[in-house]
Design an enzyme around this catalytic site. Structure first.
Site, mmCIF file in Angstrom:
data_model
loop_
_atom_site.group_PDB
_atom_site.id
_atom_site.type_symbol
_atom_site.label_atom_id
_atom_site.label_comp_id
_atom_site.label_asym_id
_atom_site.label_seq_id
_atom_site.Cartn_x
_atom_site.Cartn_y
_atom_site.Cartn_z
ATOM 1 N N ASN A 9 -0.384 -14.837 2.241
ATOM 2 C CA ASN A 9 -0.598 -15.790 1.461
ATOM 3 C C ASN A 9 -0.847 -15.202 0.547
ATOM 4 O OD1 ASN A 9 -2.194 -17.645 -0.286
ATOM 5 N ND2 ASN A 9 -4.269 -17.022 0.100
ATOM 6 N N TRP A 10 0.682 -15.478 -0.334
ATOM 7 C CA TRP A 10 0.788 -14.280 -1.435
ATOM 8 C C TRP A 10 -0.238 -15.070 -3.227
ATOM 9 C CZ3 TRP A 10 7.029 -13.438 -1.748
ATOM 10 C CH2 TRP A 10 7.336 -13.309 -0.807
ATOM 11 N N LYS A 11 -0.961 -16.012 -2.878
ATOM 12 C CA LYS A 11 -1.629 -16.249 -3.624
ATOM 13 C C LYS A 11 -0.895 -16.191 -5.032
ATOM 14 C CE LYS A 11 -5.912 -14.685 -1.060
ATOM 15 N NZ LYS A 11 -7.191 -14.163 -1.306
ATOM 16 N N HIS A 95 -8.509 -24.017 0.925
ATOM 17 C CA HIS A 95 -9.002 -22.531 0.956
ATOM 18 C C HIS A 95 -9.727 -22.165 -0.226
ATOM 19 C CE1 HIS A 95 -7.929 -18.274 -0.938
ATOM 20 N NE2 HIS A 95 -7.113 -18.132 0.533
ATOM 21 N N GLU A 97 -10.598 -20.329 -1.792
ATOM 22 C CA GLU A 97 -10.204 -20.186 -3.888
ATOM 23 C C GLU A 97 -9.845 -21.750 -4.315
ATOM 24 O OE1 GLU A 97 -7.059 -17.053 -3.685
ATOM 25 O OE2 GLU A 97 -8.725 -15.679 -2.848
ATOM 26 N N GLY A 173 -10.642 -10.545 -0.059
ATOM 27 C CA GLY A 173 -10.739 -9.925 -1.044
ATOM 28 C C GLY A 173 -11.652 -8.910 -1.285
ATOM 29 N N SER A 211 -9.777 -9.989 3.913
ATOM 30 C CA SER A 211 -10.042 -8.474 4.172
ATOM 31 C C SER A 211 -9.477 -7.934 6.235
ATOM 32 C CB SER A 211 -11.091 -7.881 4.243
ATOM 33 O OG SER A 211 -11.314 -7.769 2.751
ATOM 34 N N GLY A 232 -4.003 -12.093 2.878
ATOM 35 C CA GLY A 232 -4.104 -12.084 1.435
ATOM 36 C C GLY A 232 -3.235 -10.634 0.769
ATOM 37 N N GLY A 233 -3.962 -10.254 0.602
ATOM 38 C CA GLY A 233 -3.625 -8.962 -0.375
ATOM 39 C C GLY A 233 -2.848 -7.925 0.955
HETATM 40 P P1 PGA Z 1 -7.598 -11.257 2.138
HETATM 41 O O1 PGA Z 1 -6.559 -12.206 1.742
HETATM 42 O O2 PGA Z 1 -6.936 -11.010 3.073
HETATM 43 O O3 PGA Z 1 -6.926 -10.863 0.607
HETATM 44 O O4 PGA Z 1 -9.030 -10.786 1.692
HETATM 45 C C1 PGA Z 1 -7.270 -14.231 2.312
HETATM 46 C C2 PGA Z 1 -7.163 -14.971 2.125
HETATM 47 O O5 PGA Z 1 -7.720 -15.374 1.186
HETATM 48 O O6 PGA Z 1 -6.012 -15.761 3.097
#
Ligand code: PGA
Length: 252
Positions: A9-11, A95, A97, A173, A211, A232-233
């Protein structure tokens, strides 16, 4: 046999340059992998077409959000049927967020899941508790309620378009990850709840997110109820992301 999936997930990150840098490396390294992992790249919607041009076998593309309606006067929204039409097979739904920053409710999330499964798009439904909820001992209860609110009433063939991603909100994150044992316990509880909702839960993939990095992926993916990760990251660097993909245990 459950699908083993690592989704990136590149956000709201990336560019055409990132697509050009990342995708060839991911495609060629995936071709050399024999652990059966399927990769789903989930870039911002504007870059979906670019990513689609550079996919290879075992690699699919998804979007980060879809509308809860099928078409019409909803400026700024993208429907599940458009997602399907553009060549994507997956959509993130709910998600944390989206829930926290954009106020998405369980009701809206249920409508998005419906749109996805009815259009033949696999919904990656994200669920997870906050730190306060975990400390209060209500994590499993919260997650079960999210599952019930979003997935109740699906019919048999719609379940094949559902993947669940357990993402504890406090781990996203932040660099904090659930221990492999805690994550496994929650995944087992999720599978029980899915069974109670009428799914063939043994066939449904349940991913862990929050994470996930190259150095903690193997312990998480070794758990019997963890079928891969939502990253994510660490999905923004090909070497780190592919190390995570390599941590999926072999088929044998
Ligand atoms: P993260 O994000 O790996 O940066 O913690 C995961 C996500 O939000 O899908």
């Amino acid at each position: 046999m459950r699908r083993k999936i690592v989704a990136g997930n590149w956000k709201m990150n990336g560019s055409q340059l990132l697509v050009q840098q990342l995708m060839p490396e991911i495609v060629s390294e995936l071709a050399a992998l024999d652990n059966g992992v399927g990769i789903v790249i989930i870039p911002p919607a504007l870059y979906v077409a670019d990513v689609l041009k550079s996919t290879g076998p075992g690699l699919e593309v998804g979007v980060q959000n879809i509308a809860g309606w099928d078409s019409g006067a909803y400026t700024g929204e993208i429907s599940a049927s458009m997602v399907k039409d553009s060549g994507c097979g997956y959509a993130l739904v709910g998600h944390s967020e989206r829930r926290q920053l954009f106020g998405e409710t369980d009701q809206q999330i249920a409508e998005k899941v419906q749109q996805a499964v009815c259009s033949g798009v696999t919904a990656i439904l994200c669920v997870g508790e906050t730190l306060e909820q975990r400390e209060a001992g209500t994590a499993e209860h919260v997650v079960a309620a999210q599952l019930r609110a979003s997935l109740a009433g699906l019919c048999e063939d719609q379940w094949s378009y559902v993947v669940v991603a357990y993402e504890p909100v406090w781990a996203i994150g932040t660099g904090k990850t659930a221990t492999a044992d805690d994550a496994q316990a929650m995944h087992a509880a999720i599978r029980q709840e899915l069974k109670a909702l009428g799914a063939s839960a043994d066939k449904l993939s349940v991913l862990y997110g929050g994470s996930v990095k190259a150095d903690n992926a193997a312990a998480l993916f070794a758990q019997p109820d963890i079928d891969g990760g939502l990253i994510g990251g660490a999905s923004l660097r090909a070497d780190e992301f592919m190390s995570i993909c390599r941590a999926i245990p072999g088929k044998g």
